[in-house]
Design a protein around this motif. Structure first.
Motif, PDB file in Angstrom:
ATOM      1  N   TYR A 296       0.845  -1.209   0.000  1.00 14.53           N
ATOM      2  CA  TYR A 296       0.000   0.000   0.000  1.00 14.53           C
ATOM      3  C   TYR A 296       0.876   1.253   0.000  1.00 14.53           C
ATOM      4  O   TYR A 296       0.556   2.245  -0.651  1.00 14.53           O
TER       5      TYR A 296
ATOM      6  N   HIS B 241       1.336   4.158  -2.755  1.00 14.85           N
ATOM      7  CA  HIS B 241       1.106   5.555  -2.343  1.00 14.85           C
ATOM      8  C   HIS B 241       2.275   6.436  -2.810  1.00 14.85           C
ATOM      9  O   HIS B 241       2.061   7.513  -3.396  1.00 14.85           O
TER      10      HIS B 241
ATOM     11  N   HIS C 132       2.221   7.019  -6.480  1.00 12.80           N
ATOM     12  CA  HIS C 132       1.251   8.050  -6.868  1.00 12.80           C
ATOM     13  C   HIS C 132       1.810   9.443  -6.588  1.00 12.80           C
ATOM     14  O   HIS C 132       1.641  10.358  -7.396  1.00 12.80           O
TER      15      HIS C 132
ATOM     16  N   SER D 293      -3.517   1.928 -11.643  1.00 12.88           N
ATOM     17  CA  SER D 293      -4.082   2.424 -10.390  1.00 12.88           C
ATOM     18  C   SER D 293      -4.564   3.856 -10.610  1.00 12.88           C
ATOM     19  O   SER D 293      -3.824   4.698 -11.124  1.00 12.88           O
TER      20      SER D 293
ATOM     21  N   ALA E 103      -5.976   7.072  -8.714  1.00 12.39           N
ATOM     22  CA  ALA E 103      -6.229   7.741  -7.432  1.00 12.39           C
ATOM     23  C   ALA E 103      -7.165   8.918  -7.673  1.00 12.39           C
ATOM     24  O   ALA E 103      -6.744  10.079  -7.710  1.00 12.39           O
TER      25      ALA E 103
ATOM     26  N   ILE F 252     -14.520   5.764  -8.713  1.00 17.53           N
ATOM     27  CA  ILE F 252     -15.151   4.735  -7.866  1.00 17.53           C
ATOM     28  C   ILE F 252     -16.481   4.224  -8.439  1.00 17.53           C
ATOM     29  O   ILE F 252     -16.684   3.015  -8.533  1.00 17.53           O
TER      30      ILE F 252
ATOM     31  N   GLY G 275      -5.858  -1.043  -3.302  1.00 17.03           N
ATOM     32  CA  GLY G 275      -6.911  -0.824  -4.287  1.00 17.03           C
ATOM     33  C   GLY G 275      -7.473  -2.189  -4.651  1.00 17.03           C
ATOM     34  O   GLY G 275      -6.712  -3.137  -4.839  1.00 17.03           O
TER      35      GLY G 275
ATOM     36  N   SER H  97      -7.707  -0.331 -10.470  1.00  9.66           N
ATOM     37  CA  SER H  97      -8.037  -0.254  -9.041  1.00  9.66           C
ATOM     38  C   SER H  97      -7.915   1.181  -8.558  1.00  9.66           C
ATOM     39  O   SER H  97      -7.226   2.002  -9.166  1.00  9.66           O
ATOM     40  N   VAL H  98      -8.616   1.467  -7.452  1.00  9.33           N
ATOM     41  CA  VAL H  98      -8.520   2.790  -6.804  1.00  9.33           C
ATOM     42  C   VAL H  98      -7.823   2.554  -5.457  1.00  9.33           C
ATOM     43  O   VAL H  98      -8.353   1.802  -4.621  1.00  9.33           O
ATOM     44  N   PRO H  99      -6.653   3.128  -5.219  1.00  7.49           N
ATOM     45  CA  PRO H  99      -5.867   2.791  -4.021  1.00  7.49           C
ATOM     46  C   PRO H  99      -6.503   3.327  -2.734  1.00  7.49           C
ATOM     47  O   PRO H  99      -6.491   4.531  -2.478  1.00  7.49           O
ATOM     48  N   THR H 100      -7.045   2.412  -1.918  1.00  5.56           N
ATOM     49  CA  THR H 100      -7.866   2.832  -0.773  1.00  5.56           C
ATOM     50  C   THR H 100      -7.092   3.724   0.216  1.00  5.56           C
ATOM     51  O   THR H 100      -7.562   4.804   0.572  1.00  5.56           O
TER      52      THR H 100
ATOM     53  N   SER I  62     -15.669  -0.550   1.104  1.00  6.54           N
ATOM     54  CA  SER I  62     -15.850  -0.507  -0.342  1.00  6.54           C
ATOM     55  C   SER I  62     -17.301  -0.093  -0.649  1.00  6.54           C
ATOM     56  O   SER I  62     -18.050   0.291   0.259  1.00  6.54           O
TER      57      SER I  62
END
Ligand code: HEM
Length: 501
Positions: free
Chosen positions: A65, A69, A72, A87, A89, A94, A380, A402-405, A441
């Motif tokens: 993660y 991060h 990004h 990915s 961001a 979403i 994500g 994916s969207v990096p949580t 989610s």
């Protein structure tokens, strides 16, 4: 002599031209990968253009993660993490990735790494239609009003936990106690009571070793399975061949899974033959199966009960441990929380019914802030594109996205100038922040257990801070990112004493 010299020359020239040809081939491949194809304009770590090993490597280290991060921060909001994984961001992505019903995307083949045995579970199935059928099976099982009915069972396990902690206060004599393991026992017993119809009894035994299981216990088994899946998931090669690797990381831990299956089967069989109509998750699953199919398929019941146990235990334990750590290390938060709890429960009082704590605004804000700040699912969650355009980029069908949580939950544009500070007040000051909360989610594949998870979290926070003074051994919360983003074992150790009057 001359002949052999000229032969050597020819050999030298041909090996030189072979080398030159290979270099040119590599150069052309690199050039094409960098400058052609749908993702040539998308930046990211250089090796990620050619191989998924960048993701495998960081997942194996348990810090994926944070690697995502930092990538990004360096390359921008849309980056490439593997040749076929982007990915994004950006909150606007979403609804595209995590929509409801038919608007949702399939889960990526990453999740196949979490299929155990023959059949995929509600969590690991990648196909939308198959998933929709499985999800129907849970209709109403975790609805808010149903979860309220489970509260007495959870409170009963909470009382048992409290007795064990009282004992630890005396026996530990001020030395640190592994509080995380007790929280884990609590989660295992609460969920097995609800899903198997009978508790695994880990709090009573103060042990997670199952009868007939390995001496390592079920907690380690679940943890290892998750970490292995979280690594091999990123590589189809490792998914297929990983268990032949010399590193035991890739194959250990299956024995206890069989024991869990055996125990769940025995409990469920006993329940079916007793004809009991207890109000719990198992009761709901049995009733739904009878309604939908007219008969009972015990294999399905066992597989779903185990899925609920595994999906629910680990995430909840991590969130509870993070909550105890973060609140105990923020004195202002702890004091404000105690004030609210005392006005609802009396001095040192603990909850006896769910209604006493469900509506407390500061407790609620603490829970939301723990889930934002720590983000138990930090990664994500990868989905497969069906072909969509976003911010001028085209994502062809078949691309993993994916969207990096963790990154999103620390976005200063949304959460203000202090996203790296643990500050529950932000949720009270600006209730509209809830739109950006990603803890469970969203859409068709969101967490089915969120109401139960929140209930358990609130109960634990209320009991721990009303009854005890706890102090962690570490100065800051250290974490490791597996499938779940979890506190390390060292972060789970606290000194514990009763609160003084
Ligand atoms: C604080 C605790 C919890 C957190 C943070 C959490 C978070 C999540 C998240 C983010 C997902 C989506 C995963 C993905 O798309 O890959 C998920 C799915 C799921 N969760 Fe939870 N969860 C928690 C507790 C629970 C509990 C208590 C249960 C069961 C009682 C549960 C059962 C499930 C199941 C079965 C799924 C798969 C749902 C589907 O694909 O339809 N979770 N959870």
């Amino acid at each position: 002599m001359n002949d052999s010299l000229s032969q050597q020359n020819v050999g030298f020239v041909s090996s030189q031209s072979g080398l030159l040809l290979s270099l040119s081939a590599i150069f052309i491949t690199v050039y094409l990968l960098c400058n052609r194809g749908p993702f040539s304009k998308i930046p990211g770590p250089f090796v990620a253009k050619f191989t998924n090993l960048w993701e495998v490597y960081h997942a194996r280290l348990g810090q994926r993660y944070m690697a995502v991060h930092k990538a990004h921060q360096r390359y921008g909001p849309i980056i490439r993490l593997a040749p076929n994984h982007i990915s994004i961001a950006d909150f606007a992505a979403i609804p595209i990735l995590h929509g409801s019903g038919l608007q949702s995307l399939d889960k990526s083949p990453y999740y196949k790494a979490f299929i155990s045995g023959e059949k995929a579970s509600i969590f690991s199935t990648v196909d939308r239609k198959e998933h929709a059928l499985k999800r129907r099976f849970y209709t109403g099982t975790f609805a808010p009003k149903t979860v309220k009915l489970y509260a007495p069972s959870v409170l009963h396990v909470l009382e048992k936990l409290s007795e064990k902690l009282d004992k630890q206060v005396i026996e530990s004599k001020g030395q640190p106690v592994n509080l995380m393991i007790y929280l884990n026992y609590f989660a295992l017993d609460a969920l097995s009571t609800l899903a198997f119809g009978s508790s695994l009894g880990t709090l009573d035994r103060e042990s997670d070793v199952l009868e007939g299981g390995s001496s390592e216990g079920i907690i380690k088994t679940i943890d290892e399975r998750e970490h292995r899946g979280a690594v091999v998931g990123w590589s189809p090669f490792l998914q297929r061949w990983g268990h032949y690797m010399p590193d035991p990381f890739f194959w250990r831990g299956s024995h206890d899974s069989n024991e869990l299956d055996r125990i769940a089967r025995a409990c469920i069989q006993e329940r079916l033959s007793s004809g009991s109509e207890n109000i719990d998750v198992l009761g709901h699953l049995i009733a739904t199966q009878q309604k939908q199919h007219g008969d009972i398929d015990i294999d399905i019941l066992v597989s779903e009960a185990i899925t609920v146990l595994i999906a629910g235990t680990d995430a909840t334990t991590n969130a509870m441990t993070a909550a105890v750590f973060l609140i105990s290390t923020h004195p202002n938060v702890k004091e404000a929380l105690r004030r609210e709890l005392e006005s609802a429960l009396g001095k040192f009082g603990t909850p006896k019914i769910e209604g006493q704590i469900s509506g407390l605004p500061y407790l609620n804000a603490c829970v939301l802030e723990v889930l934002r700040y720590h983000s138990p699912t930090g990664m994500g969650l990868p989905r497969v594109s069906q072909g969509f355009e976003f911010r001028g980029h085209w994502f062809p069908a078949g691309t993993d996205v994916s969207v990096p949580t963790w990154t999103m939950q620390h976005d200063p544009i949304v959460f203000g100038p202090d996203p790296y500070i643990f500050r529950p007040e932000r949720w009270i000051e600006d209730p509209s922040l809830i739109k950006f909360f990603m803890g469970f989610s969203s859409g068709a594949r969101s967490c089915i257990g969120r109401n139960l998870a929140i209930l358990e979290l609130k109960m634990i926070v209320a009991v721990v801070f009303q009854k005890y003074d706890v102090e962690p051994q570490l100065q800051r919360l250290e974490t490791v990112d597996k499938l779940m983003h979890k506190p390390t074992d060292e972060s789970g150790w606290f000194t514990i004493k009763h609160r003084s009057v």
